[in-house]
Design a protein around this motif. Structure first.
Motif, PDB file in Angstrom:
ATOM      1  N   ARG A 249       0.829  -1.199   0.000  1.00 29.19           N
ATOM      2  CA  ARG A 249       0.000   0.000   0.000  1.00 29.19           C
ATOM      3  C   ARG A 249       0.867   1.255   0.000  1.00 29.19           C
ATOM      4  N   PRO A 250       0.755   2.088  -1.027  1.00 28.70           N
ATOM      5  CA  PRO A 250       1.468   3.369  -0.997  1.00 28.70           C
ATOM      6  C   PRO A 250       0.742   4.331  -0.064  1.00 28.70           C
ATOM      7  N   LEU A 251       1.429   5.369   0.369  1.00 26.69           N
ATOM      8  CA  LEU A 251       0.792   6.350   1.246  1.00 26.69           C
ATOM      9  C   LEU A 251      -0.426   6.979   0.581  1.00 26.69           C
ATOM     10  N   ALA A 252      -0.400   7.073  -0.753  1.00 26.81           N
ATOM     11  CA  ALA A 252      -1.504   7.689  -1.489  1.00 26.81           C
ATOM     12  C   ALA A 252      -2.807   6.902  -1.364  1.00 26.81           C
ATOM     13  N   VAL A 253      -2.745   5.652  -0.894  1.00 27.79           N
ATOM     14  CA  VAL A 253      -3.973   4.875  -0.727  1.00 27.79           C
ATOM     15  C   VAL A 253      -4.911   5.552   0.265  1.00 27.79           C
ATOM     16  N   ARG A 254      -4.347   6.383   1.146  1.00 24.57           N
ATOM     17  CA  ARG A 254      -5.157   7.076   2.140  1.00 24.57           C
ATOM     18  C   ARG A 254      -6.092   8.097   1.510  1.00 24.57           C
ATOM     19  N   GLU A 255      -5.840   8.452   0.241  1.00 30.27           N
ATOM     20  CA  GLU A 255      -6.680   9.433  -0.455  1.00 30.27           C
ATOM     21  C   GLU A 255      -7.754   8.764  -1.311  1.00 30.27           C
ATOM     22  N   THR A 256      -7.837   7.441  -1.302  1.00 31.69           N
ATOM     23  CA  THR A 256      -8.799   6.745  -2.153  1.00 31.69           C
ATOM     24  C   THR A 256     -10.165   6.629  -1.484  1.00 31.69           C
ATOM     25  N   ARG A 257     -11.177   6.388  -2.320  1.00 33.06           N
ATOM     26  CA  ARG A 257     -12.536   6.239  -1.795  1.00 33.06           C
ATOM     27  C   ARG A 257     -12.642   5.006  -0.901  1.00 33.06           C
ATOM     28  N   GLU A 258     -11.977   3.920  -1.290  1.00 32.74           N
ATOM     29  CA  GLU A 258     -12.036   2.694  -0.482  1.00 32.74           C
ATOM     30  C   GLU A 258     -11.501   2.940   0.925  1.00 32.74           C
ATOM     31  N   PHE A 259     -10.374   3.642   1.002  1.00 34.57           N
ATOM     32  CA  PHE A 259      -9.798   3.943   2.316  1.00 34.57           C
ATOM     33  C   PHE A 259     -10.756   4.831   3.109  1.00 34.57           C
ATOM     34  N   ALA A 260     -11.331   5.817   2.433  1.00 28.34           N
ATOM     35  CA  ALA A 260     -12.267   6.725   3.104  1.00 28.34           C
ATOM     36  C   ALA A 260     -13.478   5.973   3.659  1.00 28.34           C
ATOM     37  N   ASP A 261     -13.914   4.918   2.949  1.00 29.26           N
ATOM     38  CA  ASP A 261     -15.043   4.121   3.441  1.00 29.26           C
ATOM     39  C   ASP A 261     -14.691   3.423   4.751  1.00 29.26           C
ATOM     40  N   TYR A 262     -13.489   2.839   4.818  1.00 29.44           N
ATOM     41  CA  TYR A 262     -13.054   2.203   6.066  1.00 29.44           C
ATOM     42  C   TYR A 262     -12.958   3.243   7.184  1.00 29.44           C
ATOM     43  N   ARG A 263     -12.350   4.386   6.872  1.00 30.86           N
ATOM     44  CA  ARG A 263     -12.207   5.457   7.863  1.00 30.86           C
ATOM     45  C   ARG A 263     -13.576   5.912   8.374  1.00 30.86           C
TER      46      ARG A 263
END
Length: 280
Positions: A249-263
């Motif tokens: 996982r690159p740090l940029a994964v934190r900006e994705t919609r999937e990551f935002a859903d988990y958050r």
């Protein structure tokens, strides 16, 4: 659901703090979760939710007034919640290793990094003396430190370097489970990001089974195969969430919609628990 026996199976674990003349205080109550071999689990909760208390209980490092008051800790199928004496010492030898928040507090300021490693090699006896230097150099290399760091003293290292050394020390005994208690909390954001990437890469290389305690939601998601959310006072499991983001996982994964859903799911859980204000 897997039929494979988990490496760690925690069932209804409770921990209390008892002081003479005072009523017992429940710090952890009825916690249950599992940890499979090679799995990375993030344990997230606010300050005072019992995260560290739970970590010390799992590694059997709790000291009075803390006491395990109920439940089981099945380690590779064996309940270690009640073992004592020599049996407990043997269990700790290679069973669990712990990385704490402050690298400086875990290191002796008047001993070189090499001598810190030698102490562990002597205590565990699992590495031949002739191989000590090579093994130490190998491990510092895995956390992006130069071999020369072995000759340095803790006070000569930055906070990030000290935490890298602490991770190396924990890995020296080839533990079955690595428990990390907010190891990057005191570091600046840039160093923390670097160490998150290094820890992810090292976990992939070694397939280390890891329980990572944090109060940082993004960190738990970024690193974890699974996130366990703790309620507060007493600490109880409020949510167990599988993280199905591809690795590495690159740090940029934190900006994705999937990551935002988990958050968002974790934040909504904390809102329902009264930890976060709605809409904050």
């Amino acid at each position: 659901m897997t039929d494979i026996q988990p490496l760690l199976d925690v069932r209804d674990l409770s921990v209390v703090y008892e002081s003479t003349g005072s009523a017992a205080v429940e710090a952890v109550k009825g916690v249950s979760f599992t940890l499979q071999r090679g799995e990375f689990v993030g344990l997230v909760g606010e300050s005072g939710s019992g995260k560290s208390t739970l970590g010390f209980a799992l590694t059997r490092l709790s000291k009075p007034p803390a006491r395990i008051s109920g439940g089981t800790i099945l380690f590779d199928g064996r309940d270690v919640a009640t073992v004592e004496g020599e049996e407990l010492r043997v269990q700790r030898h290679g069973g669990f290793a712990m990385v704490l928040q402050s690298g400086m507090n875990a290191l002796n300021p008047v001993r070189s990094i090499r001598n810190h490693f030698v102490d562990i090699f002597r205590a565990h006896g699992h590495v031949a003396r002739a191989d000590w230097e090579a093994r130490a150099a190998e491990l510092v290399g895995k956390v992006e430190l130069p071999r020369q760091v072995l000759d340095r003293f803790p006070g000569e290292l930055s906070g990030g370097m000290r935490q890298r050394v602490s991770i190396c020390r924990a890995m020296l005994g080839d533990p079955d489970i690595l428990l990390m208690d907010e190891p990057f909390a005191a570091l600046d954001a840039f160093t923390r990001d670097d160490l998150n990437l290094e820890l992810q890469a090292n976990s992939a290389r070694t397939q280390a089974t890891t329980l990572f305690i944090t109060h940082n939601i993004d960190e738990a998601i970024f690193l974890g195969d699974q996130v366990v959310v703790l309620d507060r006072r007493p600490g109880r499991v409020a949510l167990v969430l599988d993280v199905e983001l591809p690795r590495p996982r690159p740090l940029a994964v934190r900006e994705t919609r999937e990551f935002a859903d988990y958050r968002g799911l974790i934040r909504r859980t904390f809102e329902e628990l009264g930890v976060l204000r709605r809409g904050s």
